[in-house]
Design a protein around this motif. Structure first.
Motif, short mmCIF file in Angstrom:
data_model
loop_
_atom_site.label_atom_id
_atom_site.label_comp_id
_atom_site.label_asym_id
_atom_site.label_seq_id
_atom_site.Cartn_x
_atom_site.Cartn_y
_atom_site.Cartn_z
N UNK A 169 0.81 -1.21 0.00
CA UNK A 169 0.00 0.00 0.00
C UNK A 169 0.84 1.25 0.00
N UNK A 170 1.89 1.26 0.82
CA UNK A 170 2.74 2.44 0.91
C UNK A 170 3.48 2.73 -0.39
N UNK A 171 4.04 1.71 -1.01
CA UNK A 171 4.78 1.94 -2.25
C UNK A 171 3.84 2.44 -3.34
N UNK A 172 2.63 1.88 -3.40
CA UNK A 172 1.66 2.37 -4.39
C UNK A 172 1.38 3.85 -4.19
N UNK A 173 1.30 4.27 -2.94
CA UNK A 173 0.97 5.68 -2.65
C UNK A 173 2.17 6.60 -2.74
N UNK A 174 3.36 6.08 -2.49
CA UNK A 174 4.55 6.89 -2.73
C UNK A 174 4.69 7.17 -4.23
N UNK A 175 4.33 6.19 -5.04
CA UNK A 175 4.32 6.40 -6.49
C UNK A 175 3.32 7.50 -6.85
N UNK A 176 2.10 7.40 -6.29
CA UNK A 176 1.05 8.37 -6.61
C UNK A 176 1.46 9.78 -6.19
N UNK A 177 2.00 9.91 -4.97
CA UNK A 177 2.39 11.23 -4.47
C UNK A 177 3.53 11.81 -5.31
N UNK A 178 4.50 10.97 -5.65
CA UNK A 178 5.63 11.45 -6.45
C UNK A 178 5.18 11.85 -7.85
N UNK A 179 4.28 11.06 -8.43
CA UNK A 179 3.74 11.41 -9.75
C UNK A 179 3.03 12.76 -9.70
N UNK A 180 2.31 13.00 -8.60
CA UNK A 180 1.62 14.28 -8.43
C UNK A 180 2.62 15.43 -8.33
N UNK A 181 3.71 15.22 -7.59
CA UNK A 181 4.72 16.27 -7.46
C UNK A 181 5.35 16.60 -8.81
N UNK A 182 5.58 15.58 -9.63
CA UNK A 182 6.12 15.82 -10.96
C UNK A 182 5.12 16.61 -11.80
N UNK A 183 3.85 16.19 -11.76
CA UNK A 183 2.82 16.86 -12.56
C UNK A 183 2.63 18.31 -12.13
N UNK A 184 2.87 18.61 -10.86
CA UNK A 184 2.73 19.98 -10.36
C UNK A 184 4.03 20.79 -10.52
N UNK A 185 5.03 20.17 -11.15
CA UNK A 185 6.31 20.84 -11.45
C UNK A 185 6.97 21.39 -10.19
N UNK A 186 6.95 20.59 -9.13
CA UNK A 186 7.63 21.03 -7.91
C UNK A 186 9.13 21.01 -8.14
N UNK A 187 9.85 22.03 -7.66
CA UNK A 187 11.30 22.10 -7.89
C UNK A 187 12.01 20.83 -7.41
N UNK A 188 12.78 20.23 -8.30
CA UNK A 188 13.56 19.06 -7.94
C UNK A 188 12.79 17.75 -7.90
N UNK A 189 11.50 17.79 -8.17
CA UNK A 189 10.69 16.56 -8.04
C UNK A 189 11.16 15.47 -8.97
#
Length: 457
Positions: free
Chosen positions: A355-375
């Protein structure tokens, strides 16, 4: 870390991070968060003062490593653990906590309902946890009256809420938004009320024909939270339990109440995040995030999933991670993980991991999509390692290095294959990334193409 930081605050009427932020003070916790997020400390202070970011940091949880939840910070992930009357015990829950932290949980909620002494379990978890701990006090309140919902009183709730605050709980789910006038609105739902806390309060109101005691005593809860710097996680008791029920009148009526409660807590400089659904079709996720921001004045949004379909028991970490990634992209601040056991049973250690790895993927994908610096920096580093066949570096950069190495070594376990320029998918002769084209060769090709146009089909 925080022992000296909080010593000078003890004895104050209000020790919340929001209270200091609104006085223009950048606390040590804010400075620590600024370094973790690679953001200016003044921005952290301003966001906390505005209510758009929270730093859950009870003054009695001194071994905490402060973190932030808010739209200006990276998207966070919560993991749920908790002992059940039917399974698990104190040591198992501490082991789950350690596993959750190992695989990247930013916060952990202790949802224990039995299986041992709840105070001892909670204390052990807090003492072992470097991440914020959340609880749902209504569960222990119900246990304190031996499971008889009708016997619960406002004092029972307040007693347990203050006990959790004294023990060092950093945020508490408070189901104050479900009102007695909301209950008829669930009549046309398929799954009715699926929140455990919401269900307890609904049954209490149906029996007594009185208003929700957590709503009528909300100011008393505020006074408790001010003394310890506990953050509200305003519970969505009427969240949809299936896609059919999503975005209905009951859910939105409660959301409006949660917005009013958010602003009431802010009047006293108490930090707030707001919980959200649930089960939501993909085409309604953006609406739900935008609606929460509108109704709750941009207080951080914390969603469970949402699950985008209801037909995959055993795989709901996937159905929900799809919705979680979309919710994070649209501005949700924290995602509550869902394990493969959702709707089926109490998760074990492997379920927590998946469950955690699935959600770390989701959160990281969201950070990339939001163009967070260094994501995307880690992605680019892993891609370079992949192209250079640096297998050990790939494992190191993976969200789950052990699983990545395990899968690689199932077919090519020998150390010699850690430097091989192929994997078992393509083998040594068919890997396209062996086609290395250097800069000089490309320059020569460009010169040739400039002189000799290639015939078009």
């Amino acid at each position: 870390m925080r022992t000296e930081w909080v010593a000078k605050r003890r004895g104050q009427d209000n020790v919340s991070q929001m209270h200091y932020a609104r006085q223009g003070v950048i606390t040590e916790e804010m400075q620590y968060v600024a370094k973790r997020e690679n953001l200016p400390a003044e921005l952290i202070r301003a966001e906390v003062a505005r209510g758009r970011m929270i730093i859950p940091a009870n003054i009695n949880h001194t071994n905490l490593e402060p973190m932030a939840i808010g739209i200006a910070s990276k998207c966070k992930v919560n993991a749920n653990i908790g002992a059940s009357p039917n399974s698990s015990n104190l040591q198992e829950e501490v082991d789950k906590l350690n596993l959750a932290v190992k695989y990247g949980a930013d916060t952990v909620m202790d949802l224990s309902t039995g299986g041992g002494n709840l105070d001892e379990i909670r204390t052990a978890i807090i003492q072992a946890s470097p991440v914020p701990i959340g609880t749902v006090p209504v569960y222990q309140a119900l246990e304190s009256v031996h499971g008889t919902i009708e016997n619960l009183t406002a004092d029972d709730f307040l007693h347990i809420i203050e006990k959790h605050a004294q023990q060092g709980v950093d945020y508490q789910t408070i189901h104050a938004g479900i009102l007695i006038e909301h209950l008829p609105l669930v009549r046309n739902r398929i799954t009715g009320i699926v929140s455990r806390g919401g269900g307890i309060l609904a049954r209490w109101m149906l029996h007594h024909h009185k208003q929700n005691p957590l709503y009528t005593h909300f100011n008393d809860i505020i006074e408790i939270f001010k003394k310890y710097d506990v953050s509200f996680s305003l519970g969505d008791s009427l969240r949809p339990g299936c896609t059919h029920d999503a975005s209905d009148e009951a859910q939105l009526a409660e959301l409006k109440t949660l917005g009013n409660l958010t602003r009431k807590a802010w009047e006293h400089d108490v930090q707030v995040m707001v919980e959200g659904p649930g089960h939501v079709p993909m085409d309604q996720i953006e609406f739900n995030v935008r609606k929460q921001m509108e109704e709750c004045s941009e207080a951080p949004f914390y969603v469970l999933g949402p699950l985008v379909t209801d037909i995959a028991p055993g795989y709901d970490h996937i159905t929900s991670a799809i919705g979680a990634a979309m919710a994070g992209w649209y501005g949700t601040a924290m995602l509550c993980y869902v394990t493969p056991k959702e709707h089926l049973g109490l998760p074990d250690a492997e379920d927590v991991r998946n469950g955690l790895i699935a959600y770390k993927i989701a959160a990281h994908a969201a950070d990339i999509a939001r163009h967070r610096p260094g994501a995307r920096d880690r992605d680019d580093e892993l891609s370079k390692a992949r192209y250079n066949f640096d297998w050990n570096r790939q494992f190191e950069l993976s969200l789950d290095p052990e699983r990545a190495k395990e899968y690689h070594d199932e077919t090519l376990p020998a150390d010699i294959y850690k430097t091989a320029e192929f994997c078992s998918m393509c083998g040594p002769k068919f890997c396209p990334m062996q086609t290395k084209v250097d800069a000089d060769a490309l320059t020569e090709l460009e010169k040739f193409l400039a002189k000799e146009p290639v015939a078009q089909a």
